[in-house]
Enzyme design. Structure first.
Site, PDB file in Angstrom:
ATOM      1  N   CYS A  65       0.812  -1.224   0.000  1.00 58.80           N
ATOM      2  CA  CYS A  65       0.000   0.000   0.000  1.00 58.80           C
ATOM      3  C   CYS A  65       0.843   1.271   0.000  1.00 58.80           C
ATOM      4  O   CYS A  65       0.513   2.255  -0.664  1.00 58.80           O
ATOM      5  CB  CYS A  65      -0.996  -0.001   1.158  1.00 58.80           C
ATOM      6  SG  CYS A  65      -0.270  -0.155   2.802  1.00 58.80           S
ATOM      7  N   ASP A  90      -7.750   5.255  -1.063  1.00 59.07           N
ATOM      8  CA  ASP A  90      -7.342   4.011  -0.420  1.00 59.07           C
ATOM      9  C   ASP A  90      -6.664   3.116  -1.451  1.00 59.07           C
ATOM     10  O   ASP A  90      -7.308   2.671  -2.414  1.00 59.07           O
ATOM     11  CB  ASP A  90      -8.570   3.317   0.163  1.00 59.07           C
ATOM     12  CG  ASP A  90      -8.228   2.115   1.020  1.00 59.07           C
ATOM     13  OD1 ASP A  90      -7.117   1.570   0.867  1.00 59.07           O
ATOM     14  OD2 ASP A  90      -9.085   1.709   1.827  1.00 59.07           O
ATOM     15  N   HIS A 124      -5.762   0.078  -1.216  1.00 57.23           N
ATOM     16  CA  HIS A 124      -5.946  -1.344  -0.959  1.00 57.23           C
ATOM     17  C   HIS A 124      -6.937  -2.025  -1.908  1.00 57.23           C
ATOM     18  O   HIS A 124      -7.140  -3.241  -1.808  1.00 57.23           O
ATOM     19  CB  HIS A 124      -6.394  -1.553   0.490  1.00 57.23           C
ATOM     20  CG  HIS A 124      -5.377  -1.096   1.490  1.00 57.23           C
ATOM     21  ND1 HIS A 124      -5.302   0.227   1.916  1.00 57.23           N
ATOM     22  CD2 HIS A 124      -4.392  -1.761   2.132  1.00 57.23           C
ATOM     23  CE1 HIS A 124      -4.304   0.333   2.789  1.00 57.23           C
ATOM     24  NE2 HIS A 124      -3.744  -0.845   2.928  1.00 57.23           N
TER      25      HIS A 124
END
Length: 238
Positions: free
Chosen positions: A65, A195, A197
């Protein structure tokens, strides 16, 4: 690519980010503000591409990440900053990021090819190495009121002066986040979070919004027992 990624047979659209694939651009656009009445709103300026787990075909779930957030910031630099002929016009790959950290003697040779996490400090080293962009590192001792007091002020100043995405990480909350906006009002502040992810084929920005991969997150909703670090690229100096 790992066996796990191959077994899932994800359709990557026939191209990769390294090969010039049009990854999703400016994915925060069209997302409504979190407050109907706000006292201050600051957003990034300019274009970027949203990098996330597996976006180049490499399955980095569980460890990549931070690298992906760096790639998102790097894409902003490539789109918006004047670069010399010696500088890459593409975000560095994960292997290139690892090798750079070895070359600047931050990591041992065994780091190359590993699945070790990286954070805001490594992001600052990488952005300086690849693009000559210095970064300001800000440590926030805790969530909640401390995050409101320190981080919100720093982010407002950063977006007004530099306009580039910011990387955010922590200890208990150790998930890397890209921050591209901040909105404040009487009921507190919200951060506009990319994000990294998400894993899968490219989605329309509306679908990213619906699934929460790009969203306004209340500062009060973040882990109050975690410290946080910000990496703020000083791009106005380029």
């Amino acid at each position: 690519m790992s066996a796990a990624a191959a077994s899932e047979k994800i359709d990557w659209g026939g191209s990769t980010s390294e090969g010039g694939e049009a990854l999703s651009r400016n994915v925060h656009s069209g997302l409504p503000n979190p407050l109907t009445s706000h006292s201050k709103l600051s957003l990034i300026k300019g274009d970027y591409l949203y990098h996330h787990y597996g976006c180049d075909g490499l399955d980095d779930r569980g460890w990549g990440c931070g690298y992906r957030t760096i790639q998102t910031i790097a894409s902003w630099i490539c789109h918006n900053c004047p670069l010399s002929e010696s500088r890459s016009r593409l975000p560095p790959s994960l292997p290139q990021l690892q090798q750079a950290l070895v070359l600047v003697e931050d990591k041992p040779q065994s780091f190359s090819g590993s699945r070790e996490w990286i954070g805001t400090f490594e992001a600052a080293l990488a952005l300086d190495y690849f693009y000559g962009v210095p970064c300001k590192l800000v440590h926030v001792r805790g969530g909640g009121a401390e995050l409101e007091r320190v981080a919100v002020k720093e982010l407002n100043r950063h977006f007004e002066e530099h306009g580039s995405p910011v990387m955010m990480g922590g200890d208990r909350d150790n998930s890397s986040k890209g921050i591209v906006g901040v909105c404040s009002g009487e009921k507190g502040s919200y951060l506009l979070v990319l994000d990294p992810h998400y894993y899968g084929c490219e989605l329309a920005r509306e679908e990213l919004h619906r699934r929460g991969w790009v969203a306004w997150k209340g500062v009060a909703s973040l882990d109050q027992s975690s410290f946080y670090n910000l990496c703020l690229p000083q791009t106005s100096r380029k």
